[in-house]
Design a protein around this motif. Sequence first.
Motif, PDB file in Angstrom:
ATOM      1  N   SER A  83      65.788   3.913  -1.806  1.00 27.37           N
ATOM      2  CA  SER A  83      64.810   4.360  -2.803  1.00 27.37           C
ATOM      3  C   SER A  83      65.160   3.848  -4.193  1.00 27.37           C
ATOM      4  N   VAL A  84      66.460   3.747  -4.485  1.00 27.73           N
ATOM      5  CA  VAL A  84      66.887   3.192  -5.776  1.00 27.73           C
ATOM      6  C   VAL A  84      66.340   1.774  -5.929  1.00 27.73           C
ATOM      7  N   TRP A  85      66.389   1.010  -4.857  1.00 24.28           N
ATOM      8  CA  TRP A  85      65.825  -0.343  -4.891  1.00 24.28           C
ATOM      9  C   TRP A  85      64.300  -0.298  -4.974  1.00 24.28           C
ATOM     10  N   ASP A  86      63.692   0.535  -4.135  1.00 20.97           N
ATOM     11  CA  ASP A  86      62.225   0.601  -4.090  1.00 20.97           C
ATOM     12  C   ASP A  86      61.636   1.021  -5.431  1.00 20.97           C
ATOM     13  N   GLU A  87      62.370   1.881  -6.163  1.00 25.94           N
ATOM     14  CA  GLU A  87      61.884   2.370  -7.451  1.00 25.94           C
ATOM     15  C   GLU A  87      62.334   1.482  -8.607  1.00 25.94           C
TER      16      GLU A  87
END
Length: 256
Positions: A189-193
Amino acid sequence: MSVKRNQEIVSKRMKAKGASAGSMKRTATLAADLIIVFDLLRQFARFLGMEQELIDLFGANGLPLDLTTLIHHAHAENQTHAPGVSVISALSMLMQMGRADAVAAEDPLRPPILDTEGQSETMSNMALGWVSGGSGGSLKGNGPRIGTVVTVNGERTILFDQQTAFKQAQDEFPDLIQHGQKHTVAWASVWDEKLASNVVKRRTNQSGHKLTTHRVRAGNSGYVTGVRVAVDTILNGSWRSDFVQEVDAAKELVAA
């Protein structure tokens, strides 16, 4: 009115209120799909010869505007609790409180930030978990170690240990990161966001699956592997800006 035209109208209103581009695209698409129903109702009301007041209710400044406000508000509130934001928020607070630290790859015994002057340098290192009490009045790491500061393509970056950093953040802030949540999902999620550093192309495995970690050679101490997040993201709180901006914009829309 077409869905595309509705998207343009919604996007223009949100942009005027300060919403970020990413939020506008997602929210405008959702709102436009729903608003098209009101457009059909407006045409139907006009066809039946109903009062202008009712026809206007289905117009752009009537119920569609109210719906846009509610959708944007709900989306903005939800974004403040997004998994990636929650992890970065928890890690930032964890280090600021001196309950974990990030160390310099070249020398884990010294503060990782050395190229600034005066209070700025001290405050930067304290934001990365270093506390007073070292020899000669210097700062010392307060552990446990959750990340290593390296330079990647000229950008100062923290490589967060996937498991240690996540566990420490989850233990200290269960309200932000609920037990049962997996570290693999959180880091993805850190990457996706778009909270991870993108100065180097994201790695993939042999199957082409995108990895969350980056591997860097750290001086004579071998290689360090972790999820890379720019130091400035932690120090400046840039991860907050878009989401706080969206929440404020939504509150203004509701109050209008």
